[in-house]
Design a protein around this motif. Structure first.
Motif, short mmCIF file in Angstrom:
data_model
loop_
_atom_site.label_atom_id
_atom_site.label_comp_id
_atom_site.label_asym_id
_atom_site.label_seq_id
_atom_site.Cartn_x
_atom_site.Cartn_y
_atom_site.Cartn_z
N VAL A 1 47.47 30.48 6.20
CA VAL A 1 48.38 29.94 7.20
C VAL A 1 48.45 30.90 8.40
CG1 VAL A 1 50.76 29.24 7.67
CG2 VAL A 1 49.68 28.62 5.50
N ALA A 2 48.46 32.19 8.13
CA ALA A 2 48.51 33.17 9.22
C ALA A 2 47.25 33.07 10.09
CB ALA A 2 48.66 34.58 8.65
N ASP A 3 46.08 32.92 9.47
CA ASP A 3 44.83 32.78 10.23
C ASP A 3 44.82 31.48 11.03
OD1 ASP A 3 43.81 35.22 9.40
OD2 ASP A 3 42.61 34.34 7.78
N ALA A 4 45.32 30.41 10.43
CA ALA A 4 45.39 29.12 11.13
C ALA A 4 46.31 29.24 12.35
CB ALA A 4 45.87 28.03 10.19
N ALA A 5 47.45 29.89 12.17
CA ALA A 5 48.39 30.08 13.27
C ALA A 5 47.73 30.89 14.39
CB ALA A 5 49.65 30.77 12.77
N ARG A 6 47.03 31.95 14.01
CA ARG A 6 46.34 32.79 15.00
C ARG A 6 45.32 31.98 15.80
NH1 ARG A 6 44.75 36.45 11.34
NH2 ARG A 6 46.80 37.14 10.85
N ARG A 7 44.59 31.12 15.10
CA ARG A 7 43.57 30.30 15.79
C ARG A 7 44.21 29.32 16.76
NH1 ARG A 7 38.25 28.75 12.51
NH2 ARG A 7 37.74 30.83 11.78
N LEU A 8 45.42 28.87 16.45
CA LEU A 8 46.12 27.93 17.33
C LEU A 8 46.97 28.66 18.38
CD1 LEU A 8 47.34 25.30 14.71
CD2 LEU A 8 45.49 25.03 16.39
N ARG B 1 46.28 27.17 1.64
CA ARG B 1 45.16 27.24 2.58
C ARG B 1 45.14 26.02 3.50
NH1 ARG B 1 45.51 31.77 1.49
NH2 ARG B 1 43.99 33.11 0.48
N VAL B 2 44.63 26.24 4.71
CA VAL B 2 44.53 25.18 5.71
C VAL B 2 43.05 24.93 5.97
CG1 VAL B 2 45.05 24.55 8.10
CG2 VAL B 2 46.70 25.91 6.79
N PRO B 3 42.58 23.72 5.73
CA PRO B 3 41.17 23.41 6.03
C PRO B 3 40.93 23.50 7.54
CG PRO B 3 42.14 21.72 4.62
CD PRO B 3 43.26 22.59 5.10
N VAL B 4 39.82 24.10 7.93
CA VAL B 4 39.48 24.21 9.35
C VAL B 4 39.41 22.83 9.98
CG1 VAL B 4 37.67 24.94 10.96
CG2 VAL B 4 38.31 26.42 9.05
N ASP B 5 38.88 21.85 9.27
CA ASP B 5 38.81 20.48 9.79
C ASP B 5 40.17 19.92 10.15
OD1 ASP B 5 36.07 20.53 9.48
OD2 ASP B 5 36.06 19.34 7.64
N SER B 6 41.20 20.34 9.42
CA SER B 6 42.55 19.89 9.71
C SER B 6 43.03 20.43 11.06
CB SER B 6 43.50 20.34 8.59
OG SER B 6 44.83 19.98 8.89
N LEU B 7 42.65 21.67 11.38
CA LEU B 7 43.02 22.24 12.68
C LEU B 7 42.29 21.52 13.81
CD1 LEU B 7 43.03 26.10 12.05
CD2 LEU B 7 44.93 24.49 12.00
N VAL B 8 41.02 21.22 13.59
CA VAL B 8 40.24 20.51 14.60
C VAL B 8 40.84 19.14 14.86
CG1 VAL B 8 37.97 19.51 15.12
CG2 VAL B 8 38.12 21.78 14.08
N ALA B 9 41.22 18.43 13.81
CA ALA B 9 41.84 17.11 13.95
C ALA B 9 43.18 17.20 14.67
CB ALA B 9 42.01 16.47 12.57
#
Length: 72
Positions: free
Chosen positions: A16-23, A49-57
């Motif tokens: 989640v921390a990495d996903a937040a950083r990417r966003l 965990r957050v799938p990368v595809d979920s962030l892209v969507a």
């Protein structure tokens, strides 16, 4: 080919921390987006965990709307 080549493989899941950083948002905001269903996540044992595809969507939907759920 050696074991070091695996370091260059893109990750399919992020913390989640990495996903937040990417966003470029805070971790708490990322958890809110997950809780609201805007971003999908999975549990693998005790790991969240957050799938990368979920962030892209998510980014694609925000681009189409012209706003993010945090702004609303």
């Amino acid at each position: 080919m050696n074991d070091d080549d695996s370091d260059h493989t893109p990750r399919l899941m992020l913390t989640v921390a990495d996903a937040a950083r990417r966003l470029s948002i805070g971790r708490s905001s990322c958890y809110r987006l997950i809780s609201s269903g805007e971003i999908q996540s999975v549990h693998i044992g005790k790991l969240h965990r957050v799938p990368v595809d979920s962030l892209v969507a998510f980014v694609s939907r925000c681009t189409e709307r012209g706003t993010t759920p945090i702004d609303e």
